[in-house]
Write a protein that holds these residues in place. Structure first.
Motif, short mmCIF file in Angstrom:
data_model
loop_
_atom_site.label_atom_id
_atom_site.label_comp_id
_atom_site.label_asym_id
_atom_site.label_seq_id
_atom_site.Cartn_x
_atom_site.Cartn_y
_atom_site.Cartn_z
N TYR A 1 0.83 -1.20 0.00
CA TYR A 1 0.00 0.00 0.00
C TYR A 1 0.86 1.26 0.00
O TYR A 1 0.55 2.23 -0.66
N HIS A 2 1.95 1.22 0.75
CA HIS A 2 2.85 2.37 0.78
C HIS A 2 3.38 2.67 -0.63
O HIS A 2 3.36 3.82 -1.09
N LEU A 3 3.85 1.64 -1.29
CA LEU A 3 4.43 1.84 -2.63
C LEU A 3 3.38 2.35 -3.60
O LEU A 3 3.62 3.31 -4.34
N LEU A 4 2.20 1.74 -3.59
CA LEU A 4 1.17 2.10 -4.56
C LEU A 4 0.60 3.49 -4.29
O LEU A 4 0.25 4.22 -5.21
N ASP B 1 4.58 6.07 -3.05
CA ASP B 1 5.90 6.10 -3.70
C ASP B 1 5.91 5.25 -4.98
O ASP B 1 6.65 4.28 -5.09
N ARG B 2 5.10 5.66 -5.94
CA ARG B 2 5.02 4.92 -7.19
C ARG B 2 6.34 5.00 -7.95
O ARG B 2 6.74 4.05 -8.61
#
Lengths: 199, 199
Positions: free
Chosen positions: B29-32, B35-36
């Motif tokens: 969830y953090h990446l999406l 921090d894409r």
């Protein structure tokens, strides 16, 4: 000292939450030495997820379609809308099997210290969602942290001004909780928000 | 409950050491959400590293060429070969600036409990490396853990049988160490391995 592609990998791993330089190095060597298949899968699923997933036009969670399956389901009660901070929170709510309405996922919370104000949260989308003429009650299920509380307060003011019925999930002693081990703040709230026993 | 590509990403993240289902979910969830760009970089550098990196033909560490830069350097003393467990250990040795020889990286250690015997470690490559007619001394710099000690013991027997001079890095009180705070085992070893003071 390392080859360029190795340094690039170690550096890229540092974007993961909670991963510093030491862990990034350990992860890189582990993947390259012990789990190349896993690394391949991770690389591909990252790039795939980035192109495949987008926010649901209705509930804002991640979906591969324009509108997610849950929002399209005719079995859900569209008059009740539960607002949560993250998709994980939504999954937790679903696991209770105690709610059959629809959701709106904020994908964050109001947190001025992290530069997350109401504007950054994109609350316009929530307001538009609520104005569909079907939603009758909005249940605020943000966390009982300071940020979650601030978010709930802000949202309730915003929604009540539009004449929408707003509620907040209850605060109190957890199921199975013993008074001896509950913190004083929780106990005080449980007392303040006591319910009359009928019958 | 989640879209397929999201579940695939969460599942793939679990291949990282120390990452369980909860962290994997949080990372995804953090990446999406936050921090894409980092996720894109991570996906690409993973796939790139997998194709670009291979074991150095001489020292077994990761390199983009057939033989790594260090092994090819004419400035290094090729008569002295330091055996370490991992590339991280090699980097630690380099940081001391106290060693100018060459390395051999085992990429592991003898650890029967993890199914890592001498065969799995691929020690043939090390023996072939040592038989180049130039190496005069092998310095064993594996860890002073049980596995590292077992590895050093096994290697020293193997190498001594081939008439090669073998040494082991010293064990004792750390620099700046106080006797009061050193464990008894280390102190006993430091006593047993005491050195005569000359002059």
């Amino acid at each position: 000292m390392n080859p360029g592609s190795l340094d690039a990998l170690i550096d890229a791993l540092k974007c993961l939450p909670g991963v510093g330089p030491k862990s990034a190095q350990r992860m890189a060597y582990h993947l390259l030495q012990r789990d190349r298949k896993g690394a391949q899968k991770l690389g591909e699923s990252l790039l795939n997820a980035l192109t495949a997933l987008r926010p649901c036009a209705r509930c804002n969670t991640f979906t591969e379609a324009e509108v997610c399956e849950r929002c399209l389901s005719p079995k859900r009660d569209a008059t009740s809308l539960c607002v949560v901070e993250t998709p994980v929170d939504m999954n937790m709510m679903e696991q209770t099997q105690a709610f059959n309405g629809l959701y709106y996922v904020l994908m964050g919370r109001i947190s001025p210290l992290d530069g997350q104000g109401p504007t950054q949260l994109g609350l316009d989308k929530l307001l538009k969602r609520v104005d569909d003429g079907v939603v009758q009650e909005v249940i605020l299920a943000t966390n009982y942290t300071n940020e979650g509380e601030a978010t709930a307060h802000y949202l309730s003011e915003l929604l009540k001004a539009r004449g929408i019925k707003v509620s907040r999930i209850a605060r109190g002693i957890p199921v199975g909780g013993e008074l001896e081990y509950v913190d004083a703040g929780t106990l005080a709230q449980a007392l303040r928000e006591r319910r009359g026993i009928e019958g």
